[in-house]
Design a protein around this motif. Sequence first.
Motif, PDB file in Angstrom:
ATOM      1  N   MET A 161       0.824  -1.192   0.000  1.00 57.78           N
ATOM      2  CA  MET A 161       0.000   0.000   0.000  1.00 57.78           C
ATOM      3  C   MET A 161       0.869   1.257   0.000  1.00 57.78           C
ATOM      4  SD  MET A 161      -3.244  -0.959   0.117  1.00 57.78           S
ATOM      5  CE  MET A 161      -4.203  -2.425   0.497  1.00 57.78           C
ATOM      6  N   ASP A 162       0.332   2.320  -0.599  1.00 59.24           N
ATOM      7  CA  ASP A 162       1.060   3.572  -0.532  1.00 59.24           C
ATOM      8  C   ASP A 162       0.669   4.305   0.751  1.00 59.24           C
ATOM      9  OD1 ASP A 162      -1.401   4.732  -0.945  1.00 59.24           O
ATOM     10  OD2 ASP A 162      -0.997   5.367  -3.012  1.00 59.24           O
ATOM     11  N   SER A 163       1.052   5.581   0.885  1.00 62.15           N
ATOM     12  CA  SER A 163       0.865   6.307   2.137  1.00 62.15           C
ATOM     13  C   SER A 163      -0.597   6.534   2.508  1.00 62.15           C
ATOM     14  CB  SER A 163       1.591   7.658   2.062  1.00 62.15           C
ATOM     15  OG  SER A 163       1.072   8.435   0.992  1.00 62.15           O
ATOM     16  N   VAL A 164      -1.491   6.410   1.536  1.00 59.76           N
ATOM     17  CA  VAL A 164      -2.913   6.590   1.840  1.00 59.76           C
ATOM     18  C   VAL A 164      -3.699   5.287   1.681  1.00 59.76           C
ATOM     19  CG1 VAL A 164      -2.932   9.045   1.288  1.00 59.76           C
ATOM     20  CG2 VAL A 164      -3.363   7.379  -0.529  1.00 59.76           C
ATOM     21  N   GLY A 165      -2.982   4.162   1.651  1.00 64.26           N
ATOM     22  CA  GLY A 165      -3.628   2.864   1.665  1.00 64.26           C
ATOM     23  C   GLY A 165      -4.053   2.312   0.336  1.00 64.26           C
ATOM     24  N   ARG A 166      -3.636   2.934  -0.770  1.00 57.84           N
ATOM     25  CA  ARG A 166      -3.984   2.403  -2.088  1.00 57.84           C
ATOM     26  C   ARG A 166      -3.018   1.294  -2.489  1.00 57.84           C
ATOM     27  NH1 ARG A 166      -4.141   8.335  -4.723  1.00 57.84           N
ATOM     28  NH2 ARG A 166      -2.052   8.139  -3.836  1.00 57.84           N
ATOM     29  N   PRO A 167      -3.491   0.250  -3.166  1.00 63.68           N
ATOM     30  CA  PRO A 167      -2.585  -0.834  -3.580  1.00 63.68           C
ATOM     31  C   PRO A 167      -1.563  -0.329  -4.584  1.00 63.68           C
ATOM     32  CG  PRO A 167      -4.737  -1.080  -4.596  1.00 63.68           C
ATOM     33  CD  PRO A 167      -4.874   0.012  -3.587  1.00 63.68           C
ATOM     34  N   VAL A 168      -0.330  -0.777  -4.433  1.00 64.82           N
ATOM     35  CA  VAL A 168       0.750  -0.408  -5.342  1.00 64.82           C
ATOM     36  C   VAL A 168       0.857  -1.451  -6.440  1.00 64.82           C
ATOM     37  CG1 VAL A 168       3.215   0.002  -5.571  1.00 64.82           C
ATOM     38  CG2 VAL A 168       2.013   0.801  -3.543  1.00 64.82           C
ATOM     39  N   VAL A 169       0.912  -0.993  -7.684  1.00 67.55           N
ATOM     40  CA  VAL A 169       1.038  -1.900  -8.820  1.00 67.55           C
ATOM     41  C   VAL A 169       2.486  -1.927  -9.272  1.00 67.55           C
ATOM     42  CG1 VAL A 169       0.345  -2.355 -11.186  1.00 67.55           C
ATOM     43  CG2 VAL A 169      -1.327  -1.495  -9.547  1.00 67.55           C
ATOM     44  N   GLY A 170       3.033  -3.122  -9.382  1.00 67.37           N
ATOM     45  CA  GLY A 170       4.398  -3.286  -9.870  1.00 67.37           C
ATOM     46  C   GLY A 170       4.392  -3.716 -11.324  1.00 67.37           C
ATOM     47  N   ILE A 171       5.357  -3.198 -12.077  1.00 65.94           N
ATOM     48  CA  ILE A 171       5.497  -3.532 -13.491  1.00 65.94           C
ATOM     49  C   ILE A 171       6.819  -4.264 -13.680  1.00 65.94           C
ATOM     50  CG2 ILE A 171       5.687  -2.625 -15.843  1.00 65.94           C
ATOM     51  CD1 ILE A 171       2.946  -2.238 -14.543  1.00 65.94           C
ATOM     52  N   GLY A 172       6.817  -5.319 -14.485  1.00 65.49           N
ATOM     53  CA  GLY A 172       8.040  -6.067 -14.759  1.00 65.49           C
ATOM     54  C   GLY A 172       8.139  -6.467 -16.216  1.00 65.49           C
ATOM     55  N   GLN A 173       9.360  -6.516 -16.719  1.00 61.92           N
ATOM     56  CA  GLN A 173       9.595  -6.936 -18.097  1.00 61.92           C
ATOM     57  C   GLN A 173      10.774  -7.905 -18.137  1.00 61.92           C
ATOM     58  OE1 GLN A 173       9.825  -2.760 -19.727  1.00 61.92           O
ATOM     59  NE2 GLN A 173       8.420  -3.602 -21.255  1.00 61.92           N
ATOM     60  N   ALA A 174      10.848  -8.670 -19.221  1.00 64.68           N
ATOM     61  CA  ALA A 174      11.962  -9.588 -19.437  1.00 64.68           C
ATOM     62  C   ALA A 174      12.190  -9.728 -20.931  1.00 64.68           C
ATOM     63  CB  ALA A 174      11.675 -10.955 -18.819  1.00 64.68           C
ATOM     64  N   HIS A 175      13.420 -10.079 -21.316  1.00 72.29           N
ATOM     65  CA  HIS A 175      13.716 -10.367 -22.714  1.00 72.29           C
ATOM     66  C   HIS A 175      13.038 -11.671 -23.123  1.00 72.29           C
ATOM     67  CE1 HIS A 175      16.716  -7.279 -22.294  1.00 72.29           C
ATOM     68  NE2 HIS A 175      17.464  -8.001 -21.484  1.00 72.29           N
ATOM     69  N   GLY A 176      13.000 -11.914 -24.416  1.00 73.07           N
ATOM     70  CA  GLY A 176      12.679 -13.233 -24.924  1.00 73.07           C
ATOM     71  C   GLY A 176      13.988 -13.985 -25.150  1.00 73.07           C
ATOM     72  N   ALA A 177      13.910 -15.180 -25.735  1.00 70.91           N
ATOM     73  CA  ALA A 177      15.125 -15.946 -26.032  1.00 70.91           C
ATOM     74  C   ALA A 177      14.833 -17.002 -27.082  1.00 70.91           C
ATOM     75  CB  ALA A 177      15.690 -16.611 -24.774  1.00 70.91           C
ATOM     76  N   VAL A 178      15.877 -17.390 -27.794  1.00 68.91           N
ATOM     77  CA  VAL A 178      15.824 -18.510 -28.732  1.00 68.91           C
ATOM     78  C   VAL A 178      16.997 -19.440 -28.435  1.00 68.91           C
ATOM     79  CG1 VAL A 178      14.634 -17.202 -30.541  1.00 68.91           C
ATOM     80  CG2 VAL A 178      17.145 -17.267 -30.500  1.00 68.91           C
ATOM     81  N   THR A 179      16.873 -20.658 -28.858  1.00 68.38           N
ATOM     82  CA  THR A 179      17.867 -21.679 -28.516  1.00 68.38           C
ATOM     83  C   THR A 179      19.106 -21.622 -29.400  1.00 68.38           C
ATOM     84  OG1 THR A 179      16.247 -23.210 -27.628  1.00 68.38           O
ATOM     85  CG2 THR A 179      18.284 -24.188 -28.459  1.00 68.38           C
ATOM     86  N   ILE A 180      20.253 -21.727 -28.767  1.00 66.35           N
ATOM     87  CA  ILE A 180      21.505 -22.029 -29.449  1.00 66.35           C
ATOM     88  C   ILE A 180      21.813 -23.516 -29.266  1.00 66.35           C
ATOM     89  CG2 ILE A 180      23.977 -21.595 -29.570  1.00 66.35           C
ATOM     90  CD1 ILE A 180      22.294 -19.240 -30.545  1.00 66.35           C
ATOM     91  N   LEU A 181      21.680 -24.008 -28.042  1.00 65.15           N
ATOM     92  CA  LEU A 181      21.945 -25.414 -27.715  1.00 65.15           C
ATOM     93  C   LEU A 181      20.882 -25.911 -26.745  1.00 65.15           C
ATOM     94  CD1 LEU A 181      23.654 -28.014 -27.561  1.00 65.15           C
ATOM     95  CD2 LEU A 181      25.097 -26.872 -25.865  1.00 65.15           C
ATOM     96  N   ASN A 182      20.159 -26.931 -27.146  1.00 60.90           N
ATOM     97  CA  ASN A 182      19.117 -27.546 -26.325  1.00 60.90           C
ATOM     98  C   ASN A 182      19.779 -28.421 -25.257  1.00 60.90           C
ATOM     99  OD1 ASN A 182      16.998 -29.159 -25.318  1.00 60.90           O
ATOM    100  ND2 ASN A 182      15.922 -29.121 -27.271  1.00 60.90           N
ATOM    101  N   ALA A 183      19.383 -28.234 -24.005  1.00 60.69           N
ATOM    102  CA  ALA A 183      20.036 -28.934 -22.895  1.00 60.69           C
ATOM    103  C   ALA A 183      19.446 -30.304 -22.584  1.00 60.69           C
ATOM    104  CB  ALA A 183      19.961 -28.065 -21.633  1.00 60.69           C
ATOM    105  N   THR A 184      18.426 -30.732 -23.302  1.00 63.15           N
ATOM    106  CA  THR A 184      17.732 -31.951 -22.884  1.00 63.15           C
ATOM    107  C   THR A 184      18.599 -33.203 -22.965  1.00 63.15           C
ATOM    108  OG1 THR A 184      16.763 -32.127 -25.106  1.00 63.15           O
ATOM    109  CG2 THR A 184      15.406 -31.122 -23.390  1.00 63.15           C
ATOM    110  N   ALA A 185      19.536 -33.264 -23.898  1.00 63.30           N
ATOM    111  CA  ALA A 185      20.318 -34.491 -24.079  1.00 63.30           C
ATOM    112  C   ALA A 185      21.505 -34.590 -23.128  1.00 63.30           C
ATOM    113  CB  ALA A 185      20.819 -34.586 -25.524  1.00 63.30           C
ATOM    114  N   THR A 186      22.157 -33.466 -22.842  1.00 63.10           N
ATOM    115  CA  THR A 186      23.402 -33.510 -22.070  1.00 63.10           C
ATOM    116  C   THR A 186      23.374 -32.682 -20.794  1.00 63.10           C
ATOM    117  OG1 THR A 186      24.382 -31.592 -23.195  1.00 63.10           O
ATOM    118  CG2 THR A 186      24.689 -33.771 -24.229  1.00 63.10           C
ATOM    119  N   GLY A 187      22.365 -31.840 -20.637  1.00 58.60           N
ATOM    120  CA  GLY A 187      22.323 -30.941 -19.494  1.00 58.60           C
ATOM    121  C   GLY A 187      23.007 -29.615 -19.751  1.00 58.60           C
ATOM    122  N   ILE A 188      23.775 -29.526 -20.834  1.00 61.41           N
ATOM    123  CA  ILE A 188      24.466 -28.282 -21.188  1.00 61.41           C
ATOM    124  C   ILE A 188      23.594 -27.520 -22.184  1.00 61.41           C
ATOM    125  CG2 ILE A 188      26.565 -27.214 -22.051  1.00 61.41           C
ATOM    126  CD1 ILE A 188      26.954 -28.878 -19.515  1.00 61.41           C
ATOM    127  N   GLY A 189      23.263 -26.275 -21.855  1.00 62.89           N
ATOM    128  CA  GLY A 189      22.377 -25.508 -22.709  1.00 62.89           C
ATOM    129  C   GLY A 189      22.881 -24.110 -22.966  1.00 62.89           C
TER     130      GLY A 189
END
Length: 277
Positions: A1-29
Amino acid sequence: MDSVGRPVVGIGQAHGAVTILNATATGIGCALAVEAGAFARWSWKGDGLVFEGETDDRLARAVQQLCGGGAARVQSTTAFAPARGLKTSSSAATAMLRAAHAARAADVDDWALLRTAVAACRQAGVTLTGALDDQAAVTLGGCHLTDNRRDAVLQALPAERWHVAVWVPDQALPKGRLHGLDLTPVVKDARAAEQLAARGNLPAAMTRNGEAYTKLYAGAGLPVNAEPAAVALTHGALGAGLSGTGPAVAALFEAAVTLPDVAGGAWTWTRAVEAPR
């Protein structure tokens, strides 16, 4: 809450990604950050956990618990449709965590955020590989070689501001369809792709990885398509291949070009994101 009791809204962002090496076979990704990522809005208010829009409820619940719990209202969107191998769960996890912390005015180090986001993805059951390589890309930018079985970042790799063509298929490929698949046939190629990536040749690693996994998945009757990578390489791509478990395909270019349509999906363009120096 802010100083007068209103809920605070948080904003978040993240990059996307594409695969160079799939880790499913060896664990290394290895995954490369791209601009097409995720956005989240979070407020600690209300009763229970309220989802809005396309929010993944499994991830939201995991984030809620890892942030200490509490009633919340959550909205999350991603640039790409889910279940295409385009790291949407990893992107959403980081974006939601950033939003949840912002709503409590809490500062969190990116490396600590990365580890918590990995835990959220595992807790939610949205990753086959442990997600560390994907999470490093979407949280930190750039490209990192990781050992997902030991939860270790092995190497930061040089990423350029490539133009990235992404063939986004109409059809999804749920991760559950890959459970029990014998990955032995791709281990040799995965190790070769790992060495290429470790030497900084990310385009070649992407191509070697993509060819191996596409062949394996096609042989198992999964809905993957070798044509998008072939089209991209024919039109000047430095490297191209299946992203994650697919069926999406990503390709790296020095400059954007006109690519012919490939049935079953559509091309879209984004840019690689270099890690801050």
